[in-house]
Scaffold this active site. Structure first.
Site, PDB file in Angstrom:
ATOM      1  N   ASP A  62       0.989  -1.375   0.048  1.00  0.00           N
ATOM      2  CA  ASP A  62      -0.111   0.067  -0.148  1.00  0.00           C
ATOM      3  C   ASP A  62       0.935   1.390  -0.061  1.00  0.00           C
ATOM      4  OD1 ASP A  62       1.223  -0.377   2.643  1.00  0.00           O
ATOM      5  OD2 ASP A  62      -0.999  -1.019   3.794  1.00  0.00           O
ATOM      6  N   ASN A 128      -8.130  -3.102  14.681  1.00  0.00           N
ATOM      7  CA  ASN A 128      -8.908  -3.351  14.080  1.00  0.00           C
ATOM      8  C   ASN A 128      -9.278  -4.940  12.142  1.00  0.00           C
ATOM      9  OD1 ASN A 128      -8.096  -2.228  11.852  1.00  0.00           O
ATOM     10  ND2 ASN A 128      -9.463  -0.776  11.271  1.00  0.00           N
ATOM     11  N   HIS A 130      -7.615  -4.859  10.115  1.00  0.00           N
ATOM     12  CA  HIS A 130      -6.971  -4.916   8.438  1.00  0.00           C
ATOM     13  C   HIS A 130      -5.782  -5.069   7.937  1.00  0.00           C
ATOM     14  CE1 HIS A 130      -4.680  -0.691   9.656  1.00  0.00           C
ATOM     15  NE2 HIS A 130      -4.382  -1.236   9.267  1.00  0.00           N
ATOM     16  N   GLU A 135      -9.753  -2.268   5.187  1.00  0.00           N
ATOM     17  CA  GLU A 135     -10.221  -1.883   6.278  1.00  0.00           C
ATOM     18  C   GLU A 135     -11.645  -3.163   6.380  1.00  0.00           C
ATOM     19  OE1 GLU A 135      -9.283  -0.146   8.643  1.00  0.00           O
ATOM     20  OE2 GLU A 135      -9.152   1.750   8.051  1.00  0.00           O
TER      21      GLU A 135
END
Length: 237
Positions: A62, A128, A130, A135
């Site tokens: 990314d 979380n 990801h 996400e």
């Protein structure tokens, strides 16, 4: 899934290095790489090792949307600082954060991945759940895309910036579909703040609300964690 638990990040990273060495010995040529604090020790060990990546290709997961390659918080800058400048690869690929044409950039990156199938993909995980910047709620089949970052991710990453207002709200990310196409996945996680994500990934249902849980469906995953990241696990591994 092969789960390995170590006392600390140092010992865990040494094992991760062994997995890279083993992959190279078996003929791996293309490596998916990750950024953030989690792989820093691994990259340090790579630099100190005799691993030769001069005939290898790297593809990063990314890049922040809107950051130039030379921005101190861009992932281009991170990789150059922590690995590439000291342990060069034959070729390296990272999304272009300054390309405002998301359709063109995601198509370009998908073509790179198609032309360089990933032999070993290194992954970290966000609190979380990801992976990359996929996400919660991201489709498991999605390829490279321009992701909207959640408030939790922006807050977690704000420690790298002078203020939370400077954190980009979007990022180009390799998709879960592409990650799952990798021949082998090496997942590393350290610290108590990753414990809930690790528990959900290993012991919870496979759900798009916890993207890392999809790894339960991959046939060749090694999970390397420290005791803190393993602190919420209920089963013995």
């Amino acid at each position: 899934m092969n789960v390995l638990i170590f006392d600390n990040q140092e010992e865990a990273s040494k094992k991760a290095l062994d997995i890279f060495k083993d992959a190279i010995d078996k003929g791996a040529k293309t490596f998916g790489l990750a950024t953030g604090s989690t792989p820093e020790k691994l990259y340090e060990l790579m630099i100190e090792s005799d691993i030769d990546f001069s005939d290898s290709t790297s593809i990063n997961l990314d890049e922040y949307y809107g950051l130039a390659d030379d921005h101190p918080q861009s992932y281009h800058y991170f990789m150059e600082k922590h690995l590439f400048s000291k342990k060069p690869f034959k070729e390296t690929f990272i999304p272009d954060g300054l390309n405002e044409d998301a359709e063109a950039e995601t198509k370009r990156f998908d073509e790179i991945i198609a032309n360089h199938p990933i032999d070993l993909q290194l992954l970290g995980v966000g609190p979380n759940g990801h992976i990359g910047f996929n996400e919660p709620g991201t489709d498991f089949l999605i390829k490279t895309h321009l992701a909207d970052l959640t408030d939790d991710t922006i807050k977690a990453n704000s420690r790298f910036f002078d203020s939370i207002d400077q954190v980009p709200t979007k990022a180009y990310s390799m998709g879960i579909g592409s990650i799952m196409d990798s021949k082998e996945i090496l997942f590393i996680a350290f610290g108590e703040n990753k414990a809930a994500a690790v528990k959900g990934m290993l012991e919870g249902p496979v759900t798009e609300e916890l993207p890392a849980s999809v790894l339960q469906k991959h046939p060749n995953v090694t999970l390397i964690i420290d005791q803190a990241a393993a602190s919420q696990l209920e089963k013995d591994y």
